[in-house]
Design an enzyme around this catalytic site. Sequence first.
Site, PDB file in Angstrom:
ATOM      1  N   ASP A  42       0.134  -0.458   5.810  1.00 21.70           N
ATOM      2  CA  ASP A  42      -1.019  -1.147   5.233  1.00 21.70           C
ATOM      3  C   ASP A  42      -2.277  -0.455   5.735  1.00 21.70           C
ATOM      4  O   ASP A  42      -2.512  -0.372   6.954  1.00 21.70           O
ATOM      5  CB  ASP A  42      -1.005  -2.623   5.647  1.00 21.70           C
ATOM      6  CG  ASP A  42      -1.776  -3.503   4.672  1.00 21.70           C
ATOM      7  OD1 ASP A  42      -1.801  -3.181   3.478  1.00 21.70           O
ATOM      8  OD2 ASP A  42      -2.355  -4.517   5.116  1.00 21.70           O
ATOM      9  N   LYS A  73      -6.251  -0.295   6.238  1.00 19.56           N
ATOM     10  CA  LYS A  73      -7.389  -1.191   6.358  1.00 19.56           C
ATOM     11  C   LYS A  73      -8.633  -0.404   6.742  1.00 19.56           C
ATOM     12  O   LYS A  73      -8.562   0.652   7.374  1.00 19.56           O
ATOM     13  CB  LYS A  73      -7.131  -2.276   7.413  1.00 19.56           C
ATOM     14  CG  LYS A  73      -5.935  -3.181   7.126  1.00 19.56           C
ATOM     15  CD  LYS A  73      -6.165  -4.024   5.883  1.00 19.56           C
ATOM     16  CE  LYS A  73      -4.986  -4.954   5.639  1.00 19.56           C
ATOM     17  NZ  LYS A  73      -5.146  -5.742   4.384  1.00 19.56           N
ATOM     18  N   ASP A 117       0.821  -1.214   0.000  1.00 23.38           N
ATOM     19  CA  ASP A 117       0.000   0.000   0.000  1.00 23.38           C
ATOM     20  C   ASP A 117       0.850   1.258   0.000  1.00 23.38           C
ATOM     21  O   ASP A 117       0.625   2.176  -0.792  1.00 23.38           O
ATOM     22  CB  ASP A 117      -0.929   0.015   1.213  1.00 23.38           C
ATOM     23  CG  ASP A 117      -2.106  -0.926   1.064  1.00 23.38           C
ATOM     24  OD1 ASP A 117      -2.318  -1.442  -0.051  1.00 23.38           O
ATOM     25  OD2 ASP A 117      -2.811  -1.160   2.061  1.00 23.38           O
TER      26      ASP A 117
END
Length: 351
Positions: free
Chosen positions: A258, A260, A245
Site C-alpha cells: 500500500d 501512502k 495498490d
Amino acid sequence: MFIRNHVTSVVAIMYQCTSLPMRNFSVCRYLSSPKRRSSYSLVDSERYSSLVKSVMSSKVSSQTPETLLAEDEHIYGRIVKAHIPPTVSEMREPKSLHPFLLHEKTEETDEAESAPPLRIILKRGQDRASIPSVTRVLQQTLSSEQIFYLERWKKKMIAELGEDGFKEYSQNLFRQGKRFHTALDDILMSDATQKDEYASDTLELPPEIQGYVESISHILEDVSAVRAIESTVQHDTLKYLGIVDCVARYRGVLCVIDWKTSEKPKPFLSNTYDNPIQVAAYAGALNNDGNYKYQVEHGLIVVAYKDGSPAHAHKLSSELMLQYWNIWLQRLEKFTELSSSHVSSAFSQKK
C-alpha cells in the site's frame, strides 16, 4: 587503663602529624598558593551591561506547561501516542471467524510471476451496488477518539486556511495522491531498465510528485515480480471489496503493498493509524478471490514524503496480518450492525 593508653597513642600520632612541614600536604600547599582570578572577572561588565539589561527587561509572558504544550502542538502537530497492536491472547475475538487464507489455492510457479501484472478494473453494477468498500467500512467505524482528533484537526485547518482554503487543500492532496499512484503504475508496469530510467528522471514527472517518487526510489530497488497493480479484490463470503495498490515481492517476500503519501514523518507502524487493517482486509479478500491463484500472507506500507526524504517501509509479518485481520472482522461486524440499525430506523419512520 586500656582506654587511657589508647587515647594517649592517638594524641601522640596527631602531634607527630601536625609537626610535619606544611609543604608535605597537597591541600595545605593549595591553600598557601595565591588566589586564582576567575576568567569572568576579566570581562568588561560595563561594556555588556546594556545587553544584559535589555535581555532581562524583555517583556516575555510567563510560560506554563499548558502554554508550552500548545505552542509545541501548533509548530509540530499533535503528539500521537503509539498504538501497540494487541496480542492474540489480549485481542477480543470477532463473533464470526473467517479464515485469512484459502487453503484450496496452490502456489503458482515462477513462470506465472513473469506474466504481466493483473489489473481488474472495478465496475459498479447491480451485483456490486450494495457491497461496501474497505475504505467505507473503516471510515464509518472509527472510534470516538479517532473522530474527536479528526474533527479537531479539521477545525484547526479551517481556522488557519478558511473554509475555501481547506477545501482547496484537501483537493490538492487528493490530486497529488492520484498522480503519484499513476506515476507508480507506469513505473511498475515497465520493465526493469525503463523503471530505473523513469524513476531517476524526475524532470518528466509533474513537479508536485517529483519528491514523492524520489522518496520511494530506494524502496523500488527491492520490489520485484509484480503480480497485480490497482486491481479489484472481492470477498464473496464477507461481502466487501477493495482496490489493492500493488502485489509484488519485497526483498523476496510476496506482499500486498500500500503506497501512502504524507507531509509529516511516519517512522513507526503506529503512525499509520488504520492502514494495517486496510492492508489485511485487502489481503484477506485477495486470498478468497478466485481471480487470484495465489496466497499472500505479508503486507507492506510505504510512506512517501513530498520533500524527497527516504520513504519509510513498514513490514507486516504473517503474525501481524492475522492480528489485523481479526480487527478487520470486528470493524466489519460493527459496520454491518450500524447498517442494519439505519435500515430499521428508516423503515420505522416510513411506517
